[in-house]
Design a protein around this motif. Structure first.
Motif, PDB file in Angstrom:
ATOM      1  N   VAL A   1       4.935   8.126  -8.082  1.00 28.87           N
ATOM      2  CA  VAL A   1       5.920   8.697  -9.002  1.00 28.87           C
ATOM      3  C   VAL A   1       6.527   7.637  -9.919  1.00 28.87           C
ATOM      4  O   VAL A   1       7.498   7.902 -10.631  1.00 28.87           O
ATOM      5  CB  VAL A   1       7.040   9.432  -8.234  1.00 28.87           C
ATOM      6  N   CYS A   2       5.958   6.434  -9.904  1.00 27.25           N
ATOM      7  CA  CYS A   2       6.389   5.341 -10.794  1.00 27.25           C
ATOM      8  C   CYS A   2       7.865   4.992 -10.617  1.00 27.25           C
ATOM      9  O   CYS A   2       8.602   4.824 -11.594  1.00 27.25           O
ATOM     10  CB  CYS A   2       6.095   5.686 -12.255  1.00 27.25           C
ATOM     11  N   MET A   3       8.282   4.875  -9.386  1.00 31.73           N
ATOM     12  CA  MET A   3       9.654   4.457  -9.080  1.00 31.73           C
ATOM     13  C   MET A   3       9.615   2.990  -8.689  1.00 31.73           C
ATOM     14  O   MET A   3       9.280   2.637  -7.554  1.00 31.73           O
ATOM     15  CB  MET A   3      10.245   5.321  -7.965  1.00 31.73           C
ATOM     16  N   TRP A   4       9.949   2.140  -9.624  1.00 31.39           N
ATOM     17  CA  TRP A   4       9.758   0.697  -9.437  1.00 31.39           C
ATOM     18  C   TRP A   4      11.016  -0.023  -8.986  1.00 31.39           C
ATOM     19  O   TRP A   4      10.989  -1.222  -8.731  1.00 31.39           O
ATOM     20  CB  TRP A   4       9.270   0.076 -10.749  1.00 31.39           C
TER      21      TRP A   4
ATOM     22  N   LYS B   1       6.210   2.724  -0.311  1.00 37.45           N
ATOM     23  CA  LYS B   1       5.510   2.120  -1.441  1.00 37.45           C
ATOM     24  C   LYS B   1       4.462   3.041  -2.048  1.00 37.45           C
ATOM     25  O   LYS B   1       4.333   3.135  -3.285  1.00 37.45           O
ATOM     26  CB  LYS B   1       4.866   0.792  -1.031  1.00 37.45           C
ATOM     27  N   GLU B   2       3.688   3.737  -1.215  1.00 40.11           N
ATOM     28  CA  GLU B   2       2.625   4.589  -1.745  1.00 40.11           C
ATOM     29  C   GLU B   2       3.200   5.730  -2.578  1.00 40.11           C
ATOM     30  O   GLU B   2       2.734   6.007  -3.687  1.00 40.11           O
ATOM     31  CB  GLU B   2       1.770   5.150  -0.604  1.00 40.11           C
ATOM     32  N   LEU B   3       4.222   6.377  -2.053  1.00 34.99           N
ATOM     33  CA  LEU B   3       4.845   7.483  -2.779  1.00 34.99           C
ATOM     34  C   LEU B   3       5.581   6.978  -4.008  1.00 34.99           C
ATOM     35  O   LEU B   3       5.504   7.587  -5.087  1.00 34.99           O
ATOM     36  CB  LEU B   3       5.805   8.229  -1.855  1.00 34.99           C
ATOM     37  N   ALA B   4       6.289   5.863  -3.890  1.00 30.31           N
ATOM     38  CA  ALA B   4       7.003   5.295  -5.034  1.00 30.31           C
ATOM     39  C   ALA B   4       6.031   4.952  -6.159  1.00 30.31           C
ATOM     40  O   ALA B   4       6.318   5.173  -7.348  1.00 30.31           O
ATOM     41  CB  ALA B   4       7.783   4.057  -4.608  1.00 30.31           C
TER      42      ALA B   4
END
Length: 286
Positions: free
Chosen positions: A259-262, A253-256
């Motif tokens: 990088v705005c990977m929803w 979740k933190e990395l997503a």
């Protein structure tokens, strides 16, 4: 004409942060057919160099060491204490790279990722000069270890300083040190470059690493990327180093969020790695 390149993949495709548990990915990465594994160093204290080195040797993989430049790692910050934090981190990563047999350290090391603002020309010049001064210091450190720095442009939503091949070459000219080299990332290039082929050619022999994914950060070969332009550009400069898949998983979740990977981009991260490599090998040989 075929490309004589190696193929790599970032462990960010599966997990974050890199630690000793991440080494369990290495046999799979090798079995898939990769030559290189990208190791992102988010927290250097989690990197057990002896264990990583043994796992690389056991699986016949080469390492590329990539930096993670969060808010506290900012060579252009108004507070000079951030510069020291950043340079100490870069030096630690350089030592990791040296110990693991890599010949460079890579990343958008000029400022914190996500630092994207509309600033005055005067402030821009101040921050540019800080980046030049501090990366030159980092180049001196890297040269002492026999390494290069691969500086990565980011798209406009992640940086307001270095967005294009032209930007990074201007920065390198001002740094004026032989260890200052370039990493290009196709995701960012697909946003910022008018002509992919010309951008690659403009960097020339300064290019020592290439990261790729699709225009939407998905599996290579499934989107709108002009792979023919990449091929012509790389051929023109006789590029013979690694082409490496970098993408992420929404499961971290933190990395997503960073990088705005929803949403999930693929049915499985293993499928991403396998199908992406299959496409890249065919692309390189066509």
């Amino acid at each position: 004409m075929s490309l004589d390149v190696k193929f790599g993949v970032s462990t960010w495709l599966w997990t974050s942060p890199f630690n000793s548990d991440t080494l369990s990915l290495f046999p799979k990465i090798k079995r898939m057919g990769y030559d290189v594994v990208e190791i992102p160093v988010e927290d250097p204290s989690l990197i057990d160099i002896n264990k990583v080195k043994a796992a690389l040797e056991e699986n016949g993989l080469k390492a590329v060491i990539c930096g993670a430049f969060g808010p506290s790692r900012d060579l252009t910050h108004d507070d000079e204490s951030y510069h020291k934090i950043s340079l100490d981190y870069i030096y630690t990563c350089l030592k990791i790279a040296s110990a693991l047999g890599s010949d460079f350290f890579s990343g958008p090391m000029y400022s914190a990722v996500g630092k994207a603002r509309l600033v005055s020309p005067d402030q821009k010049r101040i921050e540019w000069d800080r980046a030049v001064t501090n990366i030159r210091k980092a180049c001196i450190m890297s040269a002492d270890l026999g390494l290069d720095l691969a500086i990565e442009p980011l798209n406009r939503f992640e940086s307001d300083l270095i967005n294009t091949a032209e930007d990074v070459m201007m920065l390198i000219k001002d740094i004026d040190h032989p260890s200052a080299k370039v990493l290009l990332d196709g995701f960012h290039m697909n946003i910022e470059e008018r002509d992919i082929e010309k951008a690659i050619v403009s960097v020339g022999d300064k290019l020592i690493h290439l990261q790729v994914s699709e225009n939407y950060r998905g599996t290579p070969g499934t989107g709108q990327t002009r792979w023919d332009a990449y091929k012509r550009g790389l051929t023109a400069i006789n590029y013979n180093r690694a082409v490496s898949i970098e993408s992420f998983t929404p499961e971290v979740k933190e990395l997503a969020g960073a990088v705005c990977m929803w949403r999930p981009l693929v049915a499985s991260q293993d499928g991403f790695a396998e199908e992406g490599l299959q496409f890249l090998k065919q692309w390189a040989q066509e």
